[in-house]
Motif scaffolding. Sequence first.
Motif, short mmCIF file in Angstrom:
data_model
loop_
_atom_site.label_atom_id
_atom_site.label_comp_id
_atom_site.label_asym_id
_atom_site.label_seq_id
_atom_site.Cartn_x
_atom_site.Cartn_y
_atom_site.Cartn_z
N PHE A 3 1.05 3.97 -2.83
CA PHE A 3 0.71 5.26 -2.47
C PHE A 3 1.91 6.38 -3.08
O PHE A 3 1.66 7.44 -3.67
N ALA A 35 -8.45 -2.47 -0.61
CA ALA A 35 -7.92 -1.37 -1.09
C ALA A 35 -8.24 -1.19 -2.48
O ALA A 35 -8.72 -0.04 -2.66
N ILE A 91 -3.66 -0.53 -7.40
CA ILE A 91 -3.89 0.39 -5.94
C ILE A 91 -3.46 1.70 -6.38
O ILE A 91 -4.04 2.77 -6.26
N GLN A 109 -6.09 5.11 -6.50
CA GLN A 109 -5.72 5.91 -5.68
C GLN A 109 -5.65 7.28 -6.30
O GLN A 109 -6.04 8.39 -5.81
N ASN A 151 0.81 -1.09 -0.06
CA ASN A 151 -0.10 -0.09 0.02
C ASN A 151 0.68 1.15 -0.13
O ASN A 151 0.64 2.15 -0.52
N TRP A 176 -8.67 8.70 -7.42
CA TRP A 176 -9.63 9.28 -6.12
C TRP A 176 -9.19 10.50 -5.67
O TRP A 176 -9.92 11.45 -5.25
N TYR A 215 -10.79 2.42 -3.32
CA TYR A 215 -10.27 3.33 -4.24
C TYR A 215 -11.00 3.41 -5.52
O TYR A 215 -11.12 4.38 -6.18
N SER A 225 -12.96 6.44 -7.18
CA SER A 225 -12.73 7.15 -8.57
C SER A 225 -13.93 7.53 -9.48
O SER A 225 -13.76 8.32 -10.34
#
Length: 398
Positions: free
Chosen positions: A52, A176, A119, A123, A48, A126, A180, A184
């Motif tokens: 990120f 996750a 992810i 992310q 994660n 989002w 996300y 989105s």
Amino acid sequence: MKLLRHLPQASGPALLGSFASLASQALFAAFLLKLFEPAAVGVFSLVNQVAFSWATLALAQSPLSLLADRADPAHGARRAWLASAVRMVWLLPLAALAWFWSSPATGFHASPLAWLAAIAITQMTWALAQSLVLRTGPGLSIFLVRCVPPALAVLIAGVGAFAFPRSEPTALLLAAVVGYAVGSLWLFPTLSARAPVEPGDAAQADGHDDRSSRLKLVHTLFDLASATLIAVQWTRVWGPVEAGYLLVLLRVYGFVPALVHTAWAQVLLSKGEARVRSSVAVGAACCAIVLVLGLLVQAALAFGWLAPEWAALRRYIWPLAIWQMAACLFGSLSHAPFLAGRARAYSLQCIGVDTMLLGLLVLAPLVQVAPGDWIMVVAGCMTGALLLQAAHFRALAR
């Protein structure tokens, strides 16, 4: 109560959505501690964190610039997403290197890079959706875009704990990605609108962000390098179990500074308001939240609510809590340099703090001390640096 009556209009839904998200994050953290083994938590936290970092570096602070920009937000969001997607492609080798450098015992059979990519892409989208909705959406959308994704992730993680082995991170990774992806959806109407899309940064010189594209990218690179290295290096030097202790608490505490930044500082930046006294009060209130979280974790260990494998977590509780309290004060005033026309100086200061953290992490295998001792050194240095920056921001806003 007086402070609540004088909140900016968008702060109400943003705060409510962020507090609902905080509750979901707290429940998610409880699931991490109660339903999954430390090694699985360590691997999930590492994946994660790398994802990120990949997404945030690809964004190059586009969500912040989108808030400060005075131009058409929908057009800016489209340009930001396209430019970020292009950067994400050429940053793929760095993400792969970060994963393979850590050499964790993965415990799952799906390709790690597939999870990383899923992810990171969702992310990234989002993050832009939240900024766009904050500038253009009604209160209900501001609330929902913040709280629905983490709430859905909690639900999937809770169900997944009974559908997948708890020694593996598969359920957590799936939670996750789906969370996300739902977040989105708020950006999709903008991306699918029929309008010319040009690559480039979301914000230009019309707003409060006067930094060059290169400086924003370098700033983001240093932020993400430090955030990623703390996960990667802790795993490499002390193993996934110690990394699980560190990263789960950073996840529990770290949402609070993120809360004050997104629900307070970003709202004030989008409105062009400083509100120094109120900002300090909000930062202090969020410090109290971190303190309560620390006490809850301490109580969970003292009363045996957690599995015995988590006993060593206690040496991380208070160093990390104090660090994140300082981050709350920093976040509550982080809009001040932009409003004062000092965004460039802000980035240079942050790069300096990141450089200090990177140095401490690189030194970790050389000092040959216990991880509990080294986290006190790291947290102490970061606390001092963040408090100095917060004091400087307050002086700028007077």
